[in-house]
Design an enzyme around this catalytic site. Structure first.
Site, PDB file in Angstrom:
ATOM      1  N   ALA A   1       0.790  -1.222   0.000  1.00 31.88           N
ATOM      2  CA  ALA A   1       0.000   0.000   0.000  1.00 31.88           C
ATOM      3  C   ALA A   1       0.824   1.273   0.000  1.00 31.88           C
ATOM      4  O   ALA A   1       0.989   1.899   1.035  1.00 31.88           O
ATOM      5  CB  ALA A   1      -0.937  -0.013   1.213  1.00 31.88           C
ATOM      6  N   CYS A   2       1.367   1.647  -1.112  1.00 30.29           N
ATOM      7  CA  CYS A   2       2.091   2.908  -1.234  1.00 30.29           C
ATOM      8  C   CYS A   2       1.173   3.987  -1.808  1.00 30.29           C
ATOM      9  O   CYS A   2       0.162   3.691  -2.423  1.00 30.29           O
ATOM     10  CB  CYS A   2       3.304   2.754  -2.143  1.00 30.29           C
ATOM     11  SG  CYS A   2       4.436   1.447  -1.650  1.00 30.29           S
ATOM     12  N   THR A   3       1.564   5.243  -1.597  1.00 29.95           N
ATOM     13  CA  THR A   3       0.817   6.379  -2.129  1.00 29.95           C
ATOM     14  C   THR A   3       1.802   7.412  -2.666  1.00 29.95           C
ATOM     15  O   THR A   3       2.862   7.620  -2.077  1.00 29.95           O
ATOM     16  CB  THR A   3      -0.051   7.036  -1.039  1.00 29.95           C
ATOM     17  OG1 THR A   3      -0.887   6.047  -0.433  1.00 29.95           O
ATOM     18  CG2 THR A   3      -0.916   8.146  -1.615  1.00 29.95           C
TER      19      THR A   3
END
Length: 355
Positions: free
Chosen positions: A29-31
């Site tokens: 879960a990267c942003t």
């Protein structure tokens, strides 16, 4: 290869959301987000979320480095035109970074990725060097997009170190002029999304559907309601709202603080795990890149402070520049403070994961 340069209609967005698109499969879960502020300030931030230590260190690469695509005997080869500072993954890949021209590249997980078969019809490039290839060769997003559209290489993926699954990534680009692009491989075809308005990217779903989500949440309005879970779709909605809601201040110190506050807002608290969605993972570190001032900030989840690298004060010259490494230690827990240029040490460059 195909291009997408306009958001989906609002009606399509609402339909996609109502059909349950927000429940897309989870991924690491990267942003990534881009802030466009006063006096042409451009700031790119990203979080790195992973279930184990990703083995990140910072590296400085000068111009004139001879590179190989590490995809076997028919690998693409090039000599770097621009120096860069990057964050590695396992010291076998470039996961994030900025070059001396102010171009930023970030790779994020995208489980829906599907790459074309490397059949020898064009040179191969390991996915581990995808971001570095762009940082080495281009100064602007437009320049990179025009070159990538000609598909000068075939991406070759490999297993994630220590795991039995192939790396499936998409690439985001941003530059000192505020331009952005997202590059994905969907059903074996390269798809490039190119627009200054593409300021936010997360993991799943594919970027075309992320645009639909943005249109949907614009209609609702972030002051009315914002989703709060750690799913990619919810993080996208929060990042898209807050990156435009924070003030367009003139003080660059306050601007960096504002952008850090947004990327922290969409981070996953350290130690958090989602039992039925094991790929949603804690945020390990965050970077914030100031394109104009050529400052690259780094924040580990396990250290009490931020430090930065001033690219304008690095020696990237082909004649006297050296490959340098800043060792961040296991889990990036080694403490650095303030401008860390002097703490880099000469090192042998790592070899990109490949063949």
């Amino acid at each position: 290869m195909s291009f997408r340069n306009r958001p989906l209609p609002a009606l399509g967005a609402a339909m996609l959301v109502s059909m349950g698109m927000l429940a897309a499969p989870a991924a690491d879960a990267c942003t990534r987000l881009v802030y466009l502020g006063a006096h042409d300030q451009v700031i790119t931030a990203r979080s790195m979320d992973w279930k184990t230590d990703v083995g990140t260190n910072l590296w400085a690469f000068p111009r004139g480095m001879k590179r190989s695509g590490e995809a076997g005997p028919d690998s693409i080869r090039w000599i770097s035109k621009y120096g860069s500072v990057i964050a590695s993954g396992y010291d076998v890949s470039t996961t994030d970074g900025m070059n001396e021209a102010g171009l930023v590249a970030n790779v994020l997980w995208l489980v829906e990725s599907s790459y074309p078969k490397h059949d020898g019809s064009k040179p191969g490039l390991t996915i581990a060097a995808w971001a570095q290839y762009v940082l080495d060769n281009y100064a602007t997003v437009r320049e990179a997009v025009e070159a990538l559209a000609r598909e000068p290489f075939a991406i070759v993926t490999d297993d994630v170190p220590g795991e039995e699954r192939l790396a499936t990534l998409h690439l985001s680009l941003s530059d000192a002029g505020g331009d952005s692009a997202i590059v994905e491989y969907i059903d074996g075809r390269q798809v490039i999304h190119h627009s200054r308005t593409y300021q936010v990217m997360t993991n799943s779903p594919i970027f075309e559907k992320q645009l639909a989500m943005e249109e949907y949440w614009r209609q609702i309005g972030g002051t009315v309601m914002l989703p709060g879970t750690n799913r990619a779709s919810d993080r996208f909605a929060r990042a898209a709202f807050y990156v435009e809601a924070i003030p367009a201040g003139e003080n660059p110190v306050e601007t960096i603080a504002s952008v850090f506050s947004v990327i922290r807002n969409v981070s996953v608290p350290y130690g958090i795990a989602t039992p039925d969605q094991p790929n949603i993972s804690s945020t390990r570190w965050r970077t914030v890149a100031d394109h104009k001032r050529k400052l690259y900030f780094f924040e580990s989840a396990l250290t009490p402070n931020i430090f930065w690298v001033d690219l304008a004060k690095m020696d990237f010259s082909e004649r006297t520049g050296k490959v340098l490494k800043l060792d961040l230690g296991p889990n990036q827990a080694r403490i650095h403070s303030g401008m860390a240029n002097a703490e880099f040490r000469e090192a042998v460059p790592f070899r990109f994961l490949g063949r």
